[in-house]
Motif scaffolding. Structure first.
Motif, PDB file in Angstrom:
ATOM      1  N   TRP A   6      67.245  58.555  15.472  1.00  0.00           N
ATOM      2  CA  TRP A   6      67.346  58.612  16.655  1.00  0.00           C
ATOM      3  C   TRP A   6      67.833  59.867  17.423  1.00  0.00           C
ATOM      4  O   TRP A   6      67.779  59.953  18.854  1.00  0.00           O
ATOM      5  CB  TRP A   6      68.213  57.317  17.204  1.00  0.00           C
ATOM      6  N   LEU A   7      68.434  60.597  16.664  1.00  0.00           N
ATOM      7  CA  LEU A   7      68.947  62.253  17.215  1.00  0.00           C
ATOM      8  C   LEU A   7      67.644  62.656  17.667  1.00  0.00           C
ATOM      9  O   LEU A   7      67.805  63.463  18.657  1.00  0.00           O
ATOM     10  CB  LEU A   7      69.484  62.875  16.175  1.00  0.00           C
ATOM     11  N   VAL A  11      74.998  68.444  17.344  1.00  0.00           N
ATOM     12  CA  VAL A  11      73.507  68.436  17.150  1.00  0.00           C
ATOM     13  C   VAL A  11      72.634  69.013  18.406  1.00  0.00           C
ATOM     14  O   VAL A  11      71.780  69.807  18.350  1.00  0.00           O
ATOM     15  CB  VAL A  11      72.795  67.092  16.560  1.00  0.00           C
ATOM     16  N   MET A  12      73.074  68.407  19.723  1.00  0.00           N
ATOM     17  CA  MET A  12      72.404  68.640  20.857  1.00  0.00           C
ATOM     18  C   MET A  12      72.798  69.982  21.413  1.00  0.00           C
ATOM     19  O   MET A  12      71.927  70.598  22.303  1.00  0.00           O
ATOM     20  CB  MET A  12      72.817  67.721  21.752  1.00  0.00           C
ATOM     21  N   LEU A  13      73.728  70.715  20.925  1.00  0.00           N
ATOM     22  CA  LEU A  13      74.115  71.995  21.379  1.00  0.00           C
ATOM     23  C   LEU A  13      72.846  73.018  20.770  1.00  0.00           C
ATOM     24  O   LEU A  13      72.786  74.241  21.574  1.00  0.00           O
ATOM     25  CB  LEU A  13      75.189  72.574  20.523  1.00  0.00           C
ATOM     26  N   LEU A  47      64.960  71.995  13.921  1.00  0.00           N
ATOM     27  CA  LEU A  47      66.346  71.574  13.604  1.00  0.00           C
ATOM     28  C   LEU A  47      66.245  70.687  12.406  1.00  0.00           C
ATOM     29  O   LEU A  47      67.138  70.871  11.507  1.00  0.00           O
ATOM     30  CB  LEU A  47      67.037  70.690  14.875  1.00  0.00           C
ATOM     31  N   LEU A  48      65.470  69.895  12.282  1.00  0.00           N
ATOM     32  CA  LEU A  48      65.327  68.799  10.940  1.00  0.00           C
ATOM     33  C   LEU A  48      64.989  69.919   9.855  1.00  0.00           C
ATOM     34  O   LEU A  48      65.585  69.366   8.824  1.00  0.00           O
ATOM     35  CB  LEU A  48      64.200  67.901  11.514  1.00  0.00           C
ATOM     36  N   ALA A  49      64.353  70.900  10.221  1.00  0.00           N
ATOM     37  CA  ALA A  49      63.784  71.627   9.145  1.00  0.00           C
ATOM     38  C   ALA A  49      64.982  72.310   8.307  1.00  0.00           C
ATOM     39  O   ALA A  49      65.225  72.777   7.017  1.00  0.00           O
ATOM     40  CB  ALA A  49      62.860  72.479   9.274  1.00  0.00           C
ATOM     41  N   HIS A  50      65.944  72.869   9.368  1.00  0.00           N
ATOM     42  CA  HIS A  50      67.072  73.431   9.101  1.00  0.00           C
ATOM     43  C   HIS A  50      68.054  72.457   8.334  1.00  0.00           C
ATOM     44  O   HIS A  50      68.452  72.816   7.112  1.00  0.00           O
ATOM     45  CB  HIS A  50      68.048  73.863  10.353  1.00  0.00           C
ATOM     46  N   LEU A  51      68.075  71.368   8.574  1.00  0.00           N
ATOM     47  CA  LEU A  51      69.038  70.456   8.012  1.00  0.00           C
ATOM     48  C   LEU A  51      68.429  70.033   6.658  1.00  0.00           C
ATOM     49  O   LEU A  51      69.353  69.985   5.545  1.00  0.00           O
ATOM     50  CB  LEU A  51      69.187  69.182   8.855  1.00  0.00           C
ATOM     51  N   GLU A 111      74.207  60.628  28.795  1.00  0.00           N
ATOM     52  CA  GLU A 111      73.829  59.995  27.616  1.00  0.00           C
ATOM     53  C   GLU A 111      74.750  59.256  26.987  1.00  0.00           C
ATOM     54  O   GLU A 111      75.613  59.641  26.232  1.00  0.00           O
ATOM     55  CB  GLU A 111      73.106  61.330  26.733  1.00  0.00           C
ATOM     56  N   ASN A 112      74.312  58.131  26.822  1.00  0.00           N
ATOM     57  CA  ASN A 112      75.158  57.073  26.167  1.00  0.00           C
ATOM     58  C   ASN A 112      74.655  56.163  25.020  1.00  0.00           C
ATOM     59  O   ASN A 112      75.074  54.882  24.685  1.00  0.00           O
ATOM     60  CB  ASN A 112      75.726  56.106  27.243  1.00  0.00           C
ATOM     61  N   ALA A 113      73.551  56.710  24.548  1.00  0.00           N
ATOM     62  CA  ALA A 113      72.770  55.867  23.283  1.00  0.00           C
ATOM     63  C   ALA A 113      73.286  56.109  22.153  1.00  0.00           C
ATOM     64  O   ALA A 113      72.728  55.857  21.033  1.00  0.00           O
ATOM     65  CB  ALA A 113      71.533  56.199  23.507  1.00  0.00           C
TER      66      ALA A 113
END
Length: 361
Positions: free
Chosen positions: A69-70, A101-103, A114-118, A58-60
């Motif tokens: 974009w995450l 984040v991806m972990l 995950l967004l709700a956690h943040l 993944e290189n974006a």
């Protein structure tokens, strides 16, 4: 009473990238890296190194990881690589933060929880979290030895800090050979980010003797090395010294967190697009002025770092150091023409600002 804790296994020195297969073992890995890595031949190098253990690339990754974009990357990774055990983050701070984040697995492998956690602090479960091996290609971020990932939410005008027990990297490979081709602006910004980490670990309510020793050594090395490195960017011993200093600063703030200068920086990056390393370092003379007189041990350490007999002289030397590198310490040069004192007071109330040492009673 105090304690120092850091669980990251550090492997450092020129050529240390070669240890990656050994650290990975029999696990398969997903490589997360920066867009230019392919053109620089680094993707091919890592592909050769890992062979059939490389599950994908993944290189974006873009600077300052943003939830816009995450989200797409997360959906892609967890739909295609849910069974991959480990992520290798190869790049600067944005790459390593993105990898953290991806972990994080969610029950649906969807980004929304995950967004709700943040945004709202909803709980996360680390039962299926992937392991992380961090390979920094810049000397400054410290993310390779901390559990924190800075995540931006430009639409909401917010910045979040992701921090979970499983976001500590399992290992960090610090290879200065990977940093030889860094352009001047990245060398400068990352080096000043490391200096900020070091000083912010000293004027910090969470400091301890180990973190302060690491931070002071890092600060002295950066001040002595960074100007020379900018003149000789392909000098491997200079790159090595900066890489070690940035690592030491990272090990220091892994225990203390950052403080007021970082608290000030986030709005400046978000609102004015100033690179993080510059945004968190131009204010250091202003913050150091506030730090002096609050703790005698901190005062003594700062005077020692700058070889100064008085606070005023230490502040002048730090300002002159930044000037020598072409970095102004005038807030107006970063879009903050008015209200600097009010901005300082607001930053002191932020999560990082509250780590700044208290005024004497």
């Amino acid at each position: 009473m105090w304690n120092y804790h850091n669980p990251v296994a550090v492997h450092a020195g020129a050529g240390s990238l070669s240890r990656l297969p050994e650290l990975l073992g029999r696990r398969r890995a997903l490589l997360i890296t920066f867009p230019e890595a392919a053109a620089l031949g680094l993707e091919d190098k890592l592909s050769t190194l890992l062979g059939d253990r490389l599950a994908g690339i993944e290189n974006a990754v873009q600077p300052n990881p943003d939830v816009r974009w995450l989200c797409d990357m997360y959906q892609r990774i967890w739909s295609r690589h849910a069974d991959v055990d480990c992520i290798v983050a190869f790049g600067g701070g944005s790459v390593i933060d993105c990898a953290k984040v991806m972990l994080c697995a969610t029950p649906s492998d969807n980004f929304a929880p995950l967004l709700a956690h943040l945004r709202d602090g909803m709980p996360l479960d680390g039962a299926r979290a992937k392991a992380l091996i961090a390979v920094p290609t810049t000397a400054g971020t410290g993310s390779e030895v901390t559990p924190w990932a800075t995540v931006w939410d430009a639409d909401a005008g917010n910045k979040y800090s992701l921090h979970q027990p499983w976001t500590w990297p399992q290992a960090a490979l610090i290879d200065p050979q990977l940093m030889l081709s860094l352009p001047r602006e990245i060398t400068l910004a990352s080096g000043l980010d490391a200096l900020s980490h070091a000083l912010e670990s000293i004027w910090n309510i969470n400091r301890n003797p180990v973190s302060s020793s690491l931070a002071a050594t890092a600060a002295r090395t950066i001040i002595a090395t960074l100007p020379a490195l900018l003149r000789q960017p392909r000098d491997l011993p200079l790159r090595d010294r900066m890489a070690v200093a940035a690592l030491q600063a990272g090990l220091a703030f892994s225990n203390t967190k950052t403080a007021l200068a970082h608290s000030l920086s986030y709005d400046i990056t978000l609102q004015h697009g100033v690179a993080h390393g510059i945004a968190c370092s131009f204010s250091l003379p202003h913050v150091m002025r506030l730090a002096f007189g609050r703790d005698t041990q901190v005062d003594a350490l700062l005077l020692q770092i700058f070889g100064a007999a008085s606070p005023a002289r230490a502040i002048t030397r730090l300002t002159e150091f930044l000037d020598e590198l072409g970095v102004s310490s005038d807030p107006a040069d970063y879009g903050v023409a008015d209200g600097w004192d009010q901005r300082l007071q607001r930053a002191l109330q932020g999560p990082r600002g509250r780590n700044f040492i208290a005024a004497p009673a």
